[in-house]
Design a protein around this motif. Structure first.
Motif, PDB file in Angstrom:
ATOM      1  N   UNK A 275       0.823  -0.998  -0.037  1.00 16.45           N
ATOM      2  CA  UNK A 275      -0.020  -0.025   0.075  1.00 16.45           C
ATOM      3  C   UNK A 275       0.876   1.421   0.025  1.00 16.45           C
ATOM      4  N   UNK A 276       0.311   2.234  -0.382  1.00 21.86           N
ATOM      5  CA  UNK A 276       0.899   3.734  -0.362  1.00 21.86           C
ATOM      6  C   UNK A 276       1.472   4.125   0.896  1.00 21.86           C
ATOM      7  N   UNK A 277       2.779   4.526   1.263  1.00 19.59           N
ATOM      8  CA  UNK A 277       3.479   4.797   2.237  1.00 19.59           C
ATOM      9  C   UNK A 277       2.973   6.036   2.886  1.00 19.59           C
ATOM     10  N   UNK A 278       2.904   6.988   1.954  1.00 18.82           N
ATOM     11  CA  UNK A 278       2.493   8.135   2.318  1.00 18.82           C
ATOM     12  C   UNK A 278       1.269   8.981   1.616  1.00 18.82           C
ATOM     13  N   UNK A 279       0.553   9.934   2.187  1.00 17.01           N
ATOM     14  CA  UNK A 279      -0.423  10.541   1.818  1.00 17.01           C
ATOM     15  C   UNK A 279      -0.210  11.622   0.807  1.00 17.01           C
ATOM     16  N   UNK A 280      -0.832  11.864  -0.362  1.00 16.75           N
ATOM     17  CA  UNK A 280      -0.425  12.693  -1.424  1.00 16.75           C
ATOM     18  C   UNK A 280      -1.194  14.138  -1.243  1.00 16.75           C
ATOM     19  N   UNK A 281      -0.420  15.238  -1.633  1.00 16.64           N
ATOM     20  CA  UNK A 281      -0.967  16.593  -1.558  1.00 16.64           C
ATOM     21  C   UNK A 281      -1.142  16.955  -2.987  1.00 16.64           C
ATOM     22  N   UNK A 282      -2.428  17.158  -3.437  1.00 18.80           N
ATOM     23  CA  UNK A 282      -2.669  17.756  -4.831  1.00 18.80           C
ATOM     24  C   UNK A 282      -2.218  19.047  -4.894  1.00 18.80           C
ATOM     25  N   UNK A 283      -1.613  19.395  -6.117  1.00 18.72           N
ATOM     26  CA  UNK A 283      -1.243  20.816  -6.398  1.00 18.72           C
ATOM     27  C   UNK A 283      -1.056  20.701  -7.969  1.00 18.72           C
ATOM     28  N   UNK A 284      -0.729  21.807  -8.623  1.00 19.83           N
ATOM     29  CA  UNK A 284      -0.734  21.891 -10.113  1.00 19.83           C
ATOM     30  C   UNK A 284       0.467  23.020 -10.714  1.00 19.83           C
ATOM     31  N   UNK A 285       1.758  22.892 -10.171  1.00 25.52           N
ATOM     32  CA  UNK A 285       2.867  23.615 -10.571  1.00 25.52           C
ATOM     33  C   UNK A 285       3.329  22.920 -11.904  1.00 25.52           C
ATOM     34  N   UNK A 286       4.278  23.717 -12.616  1.00 30.37           N
ATOM     35  CA  UNK A 286       4.549  22.950 -13.765  1.00 30.37           C
ATOM     36  C   UNK A 286       6.006  22.527 -13.461  1.00 30.37           C
ATOM     37  N   UNK A 287       6.805  21.757 -14.192  1.00 27.87           N
ATOM     38  CA  UNK A 287       8.243  21.336 -14.125  1.00 27.87           C
ATOM     39  C   UNK A 287       8.662  20.901 -15.604  1.00 27.87           C
ATOM     40  N   UNK A 288      10.168  20.927 -15.567  1.00 26.77           N
ATOM     41  CA  UNK A 288      10.615  20.554 -16.691  1.00 26.77           C
ATOM     42  C   UNK A 288      11.456  19.029 -16.269  1.00 26.77           C
ATOM     43  N   UNK A 289      11.410  18.199 -17.296  1.00 26.04           N
ATOM     44  CA  UNK A 289      11.768  16.855 -16.815  1.00 26.04           C
ATOM     45  C   UNK A 289      12.840  16.544 -18.004  1.00 26.04           C
ATOM     46  N   UNK A 290      13.995  15.740 -17.839  1.00 25.69           N
ATOM     47  CA  UNK A 290      15.056  15.437 -18.730  1.00 25.69           C
ATOM     48  C   UNK A 290      15.284  13.862 -18.265  1.00 25.69           C
ATOM     49  N   UNK A 291      15.171  13.052 -19.110  1.00 28.23           N
ATOM     50  CA  UNK A 291      15.232  11.511 -18.956  1.00 28.23           C
ATOM     51  C   UNK A 291      16.891  11.091 -19.112  1.00 28.23           C
ATOM     52  N   UNK A 292      17.078  10.114 -18.611  1.00 28.89           N
ATOM     53  CA  UNK A 292      18.370   9.225 -18.922  1.00 28.89           C
ATOM     54  C   UNK A 292      19.279   9.869 -18.290  1.00 28.89           C
ATOM     55  N   UNK A 293      20.647   9.223 -17.978  1.00 29.79           N
ATOM     56  CA  UNK A 293      21.892   9.470 -17.247  1.00 29.79           C
ATOM     57  C   UNK A 293      22.482  10.460 -18.036  1.00 29.79           C
ATOM     58  N   UNK A 294      22.933  10.300 -19.231  1.00 38.30           N
ATOM     59  CA  UNK A 294      23.770  11.297 -20.127  1.00 38.30           C
ATOM     60  C   UNK A 294      23.157  12.614 -20.218  1.00 38.30           C
ATOM     61  N   UNK A 295      21.758  12.404 -20.313  1.00 37.90           N
ATOM     62  CA  UNK A 295      21.215  13.924 -20.695  1.00 37.90           C
ATOM     63  C   UNK A 295      21.041  14.479 -19.230  1.00 37.90           C
ATOM     64  N   UNK A 296      20.925  13.610 -18.196  1.00 41.41           N
ATOM     65  CA  UNK A 296      20.693  14.378 -16.889  1.00 41.41           C
ATOM     66  C   UNK A 296      21.973  14.970 -16.393  1.00 41.41           C
ATOM     67  N   UNK A 297      23.097  14.456 -16.615  1.00 39.16           N
ATOM     68  CA  UNK A 297      24.444  14.917 -16.069  1.00 39.16           C
ATOM     69  C   UNK A 297      24.688  16.145 -17.039  1.00 39.16           C
ATOM     70  N   UNK A 298      24.542  16.066 -18.357  1.00 42.63           N
ATOM     71  CA  UNK A 298      24.625  17.172 -19.200  1.00 42.63           C
ATOM     72  C   UNK A 298      23.730  18.618 -18.884  1.00 42.63           C
ATOM     73  N   UNK A 299      22.367  18.117 -18.347  1.00 42.24           N
ATOM     74  CA  UNK A 299      21.733  19.183 -18.037  1.00 42.24           C
ATOM     75  C   UNK A 299      22.065  19.949 -16.431  1.00 42.24           C
ATOM     76  N   UNK A 300      22.689  18.957 -15.606  1.00 42.94           N
ATOM     77  CA  UNK A 300      23.079  19.546 -14.478  1.00 42.94           C
ATOM     78  C   UNK A 300      24.346  20.497 -14.519  1.00 42.94           C
TER      79      UNK A 300
END
Length: 493
Positions: A275-300
């Motif tokens: 079962x889920x360990x934590x309760x969820x808090x609903x909210x609606x901000x936006x975020x950018x996402x980058x997948x994959x080790x190489x892309x993430x490291x370059x992003x950082x």
């Protein structure tokens, strides 16, 4: 075209054998549609393209129409006056309806969709007819039975397939197909209750555990997975003692640690679902996402900490990789729920490393995708587990030939949540072994971070636990309390 044929077949009221024959012909051609869709999904990545979504939705509608047509025919044939005369046709219609509901479940699993919640009520109705007629365990097309199809669909749903990667989904399907015939479907609960018993209700997307005091309502069924769990336990014991996988009815891939972990996880889900360990808090901000080790490291390294002049996702490194925009639909201490909005999503997969940067913020969180779900033809969601914040790009020396060494790019996290907040390292798969170390500055001194163990192999990198030691002036090392580690940015000096 096939959908129109189904409509015409359903209109053949009163011509029962002719209707069944026409539906069987349509079913034969529908098999080709499903096979072609499987090939397309094998070559697709998440989120699915518009072409793949349309193809999946079209195939699903066809199977739905065809399954409902077989169900209508089965209900008509099951009437008091027709049952004896059309016995063979009734059995065929019930089996085909069950088969098509199961195929829709498999297709939803491949597309990371939840599947129709009505399927459990449909299974219950068909199984009731088959059990009353005494053919619920009759073999059709080899050794397949109505009971086994219901049981296999239950196993797949209970395994929580939205949390599995593409390769793991293939392993799960193979295991359920080969060993799922051990599920027993009951119309009444057994006297002795416990783990491995679930109720098929007419509501809800997944069977729920049978409680000690639960009384079955009319139309509810019990899935008894206890025999499957005993068989799975014997297989796990056999693999640990060195018995070859093929002797246990498993593929050669079962020798891999990831396969054994999947079987252990299935055993937990089929016994005592998490079962889920934590309760969820609903909210609606936006975020950018980058997948994959190489892309993430370059992003950082190149772009993560720039303040943006606009609110649009920007390319990174002159088009080397791109961000995608996601809406944060919920949050807990352990992770986030994300919904795809726009942009270049890249090669996202369950079990992949991703970097998440909220809009109008420089803070970057490193996460692992743990769940994927296609909600509608256009909406796609991810569930990600938070590893930690403020990762630092670094390099670690790896021995090479002729006494030389090579620099391996890594990402350092001073505190990893899933490692009880101990330090961790993300590195390309297989490049960093236990015992390798690097030096980082810490409060005016140098600290040695030693790789202790590979905790998890993600889709593009390894997650490694680190041990921190302070290096004295005489070269001796002393362990550091992990709670005292700061978030200083690391480098290899």
């Amino acid at each position: 075209m096939l959908s129109q044929c189904v409509v015409e077949a359903r209109a053949l009221k009163g011509h029962l054998r002719r209707q069944l024959k026409l539906l069987d012909q349509i079913h034969h051609h529908a098999e080709t549609v499903v096979t072609d869709l499987d090939k397309m999904l094998d070559e697709s990545r998440l989120p699915l393209t518009a072409t793949s979504r349309i193809a999946a939705a079209t195939a699903d509608r066809l199977l739905k129409q065809l399954g409902e047509a077989y169900m209508e025919l089965a209900l008509e044939l099951n009437s008091k006056w027709l049952r004896a005369v059309y016995r063979s046709a009734l059995e065929q219609a019930c089996f085909r309806a069950t088969q098509l509901i199961h195929k829709r479940s498999l297709m939803a699993l491949r597309a990371y969709a939840s599947g129709s919640p009505r399927r459990w009520a449909q299974f219950n109705s068909i199984y009731a007819i088959a059990r009353e007629g005494g053919f619920h365990r009759k073999s059709f097309e080899g050794e397949e039975t109505i009971e086994r199809l219901v049981g296999k669909s239950g196993l797949l749903a209970l395994a929580d397939p939205a949390t599995l990667g593409a390769e793991e989904l293939g392993w799960l399907r193979f295991y359920v197909e080969r060993h799922g015939n051990r599920v027993v479907v009951r119309s009444a609960p057994p006297e002795k209750r416990g783990a491995g018993l679930f109720v098929l209700t007419e509501k809800g997307r997944v069977p729920r555990r049978l409680g000690s005091s639960h009384e079955l309502n009319p139309g509810e069924l019990v899935l008894d997975l206890r025999t499957v769990l005993k068989h799975l336990k014997r297989q796990l014991v056999g693999m640990r003692t060195g018995i070859p996988p093929n002797k246990l009815g498993l593929p050669l891939a079962a020798a891999r640690p990831e396969y054994m972990f999947l079987l252990q996880r299935c055993g937990e889900q089929w016994s005592e679902p998490r079962s889920r360990r934590h309760s969820r808090n609903s909210f609606r901000p936006r975020a950018d996402l980058v997948p994959g080790f190489d892309s993430v490291r370059h992003f950082l390294t190149a772009a993560a900490f720039r303040r943006r002049a606009s609110d649009k996702s920007e390319g990174i490194g002159g088009g080397l990789s791109q961000t995608s925009e996601w809406q944060v639909v919920d949050q807990s201490p352990s992770g986030f729920g994300l919904r795809f909005v726009s942009g270049h999503a890249g090669a996202i997969a369950v079990g992949e490393l991703v970097a998440l940067r909220p809009r109008e913020s420089a803070a970057v969180s490193l996460c692992v995708t743990r769940r994927a779900r296609s909600i509608t033809n256009a909406d796609f969601e991810l569930g990600v587990e938070l590893l930690g914040d403020n990762a630092a790009p670094a390099n670690i020396s790896k021995p090479a030939s002729k006494g030389k060494s090579v620099q391996v790019p890594v990402l350092l996290l001073s505190k990893v949540l899933c490692l009880n907040k101990s330090p961790g390292l993300l590195a390309p798969m297989g490049d960093v072994k236990p015992g390798m170390s690097l030096m980082v500055p810490y409060k005016g001194a140098m600290v040695q971070l030693e790789a202790v163990e590979i905790v998890e192999r993600l889709a593009s990198c390894d997650l490694i636990r680190l041990r921190a030691r302070r290096v004295g002036s005489n070269g001796e090392t002393v362990d550091i309390d992990e709670d005292d580690l700061s978030d200083d940015k690391a480098n290899n000096g």
